[in-house]
Design a protein around this motif. Structure first.
Motif, short mmCIF file in Angstrom:
data_model
loop_
_atom_site.label_atom_id
_atom_site.label_comp_id
_atom_site.label_asym_id
_atom_site.label_seq_id
_atom_site.Cartn_x
_atom_site.Cartn_y
_atom_site.Cartn_z
N ARG A 33 1.00 -0.97 0.30
CA ARG A 33 -0.21 0.13 -0.22
C ARG A 33 1.06 1.44 0.28
O ARG A 33 0.43 2.33 0.52
N HIS A 34 2.00 1.21 -0.55
CA HIS A 34 3.04 2.67 -0.77
C HIS A 34 2.53 3.31 -1.61
O HIS A 34 2.44 4.72 -0.74
N GLU A 35 1.44 3.58 -2.61
CA GLU A 35 0.64 4.53 -2.94
C GLU A 35 -0.13 5.42 -1.84
O GLU A 35 -0.46 6.47 -2.32
N GLU A 36 -1.22 4.37 -1.49
CA GLU A 36 -1.65 5.35 -0.18
C GLU A 36 -1.12 5.98 0.70
O GLU A 36 -1.73 7.06 0.87
N ALA A 37 0.32 6.48 0.72
CA ALA A 37 0.43 6.45 1.79
C ALA A 37 1.81 7.56 1.84
O ALA A 37 2.03 8.32 2.94
N LEU A 38 2.63 7.49 1.31
CA LEU A 38 3.70 7.69 0.14
C LEU A 38 3.65 9.50 0.29
O LEU A 38 4.32 10.27 1.20
N PHE A 39 2.97 10.13 -0.07
CA PHE A 39 1.88 11.65 0.34
C PHE A 39 1.83 12.61 1.00
O PHE A 39 2.71 13.84 1.64
N SER A 40 0.61 11.62 1.98
CA SER A 40 0.82 12.12 2.99
C SER A 40 2.11 11.62 4.54
O SER A 40 1.91 12.98 4.83
N ILE A 41 2.91 11.15 3.62
CA ILE A 41 4.01 11.57 4.87
C ILE A 41 4.54 11.84 4.44
O ILE A 41 5.30 12.33 5.28
N LEU A 42 5.05 12.34 3.30
CA LEU A 42 5.91 13.36 2.90
C LEU A 42 5.64 14.73 3.27
O LEU A 42 6.21 15.69 3.49
N ASP A 43 4.50 14.88 3.27
CA ASP A 43 3.96 16.59 3.75
C ASP A 43 4.04 16.73 4.92
O ASP A 43 4.74 17.10 5.43
N GLY A 44 3.97 15.59 5.21
CA GLY A 44 4.41 15.32 7.18
C GLY A 44 5.74 15.11 7.32
O GLY A 44 5.92 16.46 8.47
N LEU A 45 6.56 14.84 6.69
CA LEU A 45 8.02 15.37 6.60
C LEU A 45 8.53 16.67 6.38
O LEU A 45 9.01 17.19 7.28
N LEU A 46 8.08 17.15 5.13
CA LEU A 46 8.17 18.71 4.95
C LEU A 46 7.70 19.41 6.47
O LEU A 46 8.01 20.17 6.04
N GLY A 47 6.66 19.15 6.26
CA GLY A 47 5.82 20.00 7.90
C GLY A 47 6.47 20.13 9.67
O GLY A 47 7.46 21.20 9.80
N GLU A 48 7.48 19.13 9.06
CA GLU A 48 8.25 18.72 10.74
C GLU A 48 9.70 19.45 9.87
O GLU A 48 10.27 20.53 11.32
N VAL A 49 10.10 19.12 9.15
CA VAL A 49 11.38 20.23 8.50
C VAL A 49 11.21 21.55 8.13
O VAL A 49 12.25 22.13 8.01
N GLY A 50 10.12 21.65 7.37
CA GLY A 50 9.62 22.98 8.07
C GLY A 50 10.04 23.62 6.15
O GLY A 50 10.85 24.63 5.74
N ALA A 51 9.94 23.10 5.00
CA ALA A 51 10.33 22.61 4.33
C ALA A 51 9.14 22.69 2.94
O ALA A 51 7.58 22.11 3.59
N ARG A 52 9.27 23.06 1.98
CA ARG A 52 8.56 22.93 0.67
C ARG A 52 8.93 22.21 -0.41
O ARG A 52 9.50 21.81 -0.48
N LYS A 53 7.93 21.48 -1.12
CA LYS A 53 8.27 19.74 -1.56
C LYS A 53 9.47 21.52 -3.26
O LYS A 53 9.99 21.06 -3.25
N GLU A 54 9.07 22.63 -3.51
CA GLU A 54 9.89 23.62 -4.20
C GLU A 54 11.53 23.81 -3.65
O GLU A 54 12.26 24.38 -4.39
N GLU A 55 11.13 23.17 -2.64
CA GLU A 55 12.75 23.27 -1.99
C GLU A 55 13.75 21.88 -2.18
O GLU A 55 15.18 21.50 -1.79
N ILE A 56 13.26 20.99 -2.93
CA ILE A 56 14.40 19.73 -2.95
C ILE A 56 14.70 19.80 -3.78
O ILE A 56 14.45 20.27 -5.63
N GLY A 57 16.00 19.70 -4.08
CA GLY A 57 17.54 19.85 -4.90
C GLY A 57 17.88 18.40 -5.60
O GLY A 57 17.78 18.79 -6.53
N ALA A 58 17.50 17.68 -4.81
CA ALA A 58 17.89 16.10 -4.85
C ALA A 58 16.91 15.29 -4.93
O ALA A 58 16.59 14.92 -3.58
#
Length: 179
Positions: A33-58
């Motif tokens: 069920r990776h596809e069900e949770a991947l983006f919500s977990i990613l959004d949570g990680l971005l929130g925890e570190v205070g970053a936006r997707k646009e700041e992903i360089g690699a």
């Protein structure tokens, strides 16, 4: 810029965001069920570190070997994020990312194994020399009778921080390892 690490080659979702010494990773057992949770977990990680997707360089992707569909999920998601935000993409062996945290400098080699179908395993043997990964045996399919008798790591999930630490040794671009 942040580095996104992502591996879905196994029943575990390994996802992380790192920059220098800071960052965070998650390993979550999801089965298929990776596809069900991947983006919500990613959004949570971005929130925890205070970053936006646009700041992903690699984006560092686990390239397998592993489940065909599992590999495709990480590749599609990672390549989509990279394309949308102009990030560079790198590939790292999922087996190497699973055993990297356990390899001691100058220590004995370790064989990482992922359970495959039909009583087979995907396996590779690595060592750490001068801070670099050394491939002792490349990724291959193994029968139970072919498994080494010591130094085994069975079904250890790829580590998100290891994917980040292995970036200097990663290949640019990603070619999935289907065995």
């Amino acid at each position: 810029m942040w580095t996104l690490t992502l591996d879905t080659a196994t029943p575990y979702l390994s996802l992380g965001l790192f920059r220098g010494d800071e960052g965070i990773g998650r390993i979550v057992r999801l089965g298929r069920r990776h596809e069900e949770a991947l983006f919500s977990i990613l959004d949570g990680l971005l929130g925890e570190v205070g970053a936006r997707k646009e700041e992903i360089g690699a984006v560092v992707l686990g390239k397998g070997p592993g489940s065909y569909t599992g590999l495709r999920i990480a590749l599609a998601a990672g390549l989509g994020i990279a394309m949308a935000h102009g990030a560079q993409v790198y590939g790292v062996s999922s087996l190497l990312a699973a055993c990297w945290p356990f390899l001691e400098e100058g220590g004995p080699p370790l064989t990482a194994l992922f359970t495959a179908r039909n009583g087979l395993y995907y396996g590779a043997t690595y060592a750490r020399r001068e801070g670099r990964p050394l491939v002792v045996q490349p990724p291959r399919k193994l029968k139970h009778s072919e498994l080494p008798q010591e130094g085994l790591l069975l079904d250890t999930p790829p580590d998100p921080r290891a994917l980040y630490e292995l970036l200097p040794f990663a290949q640019k671009g990603v070619e999935p390892a289907y065995l």
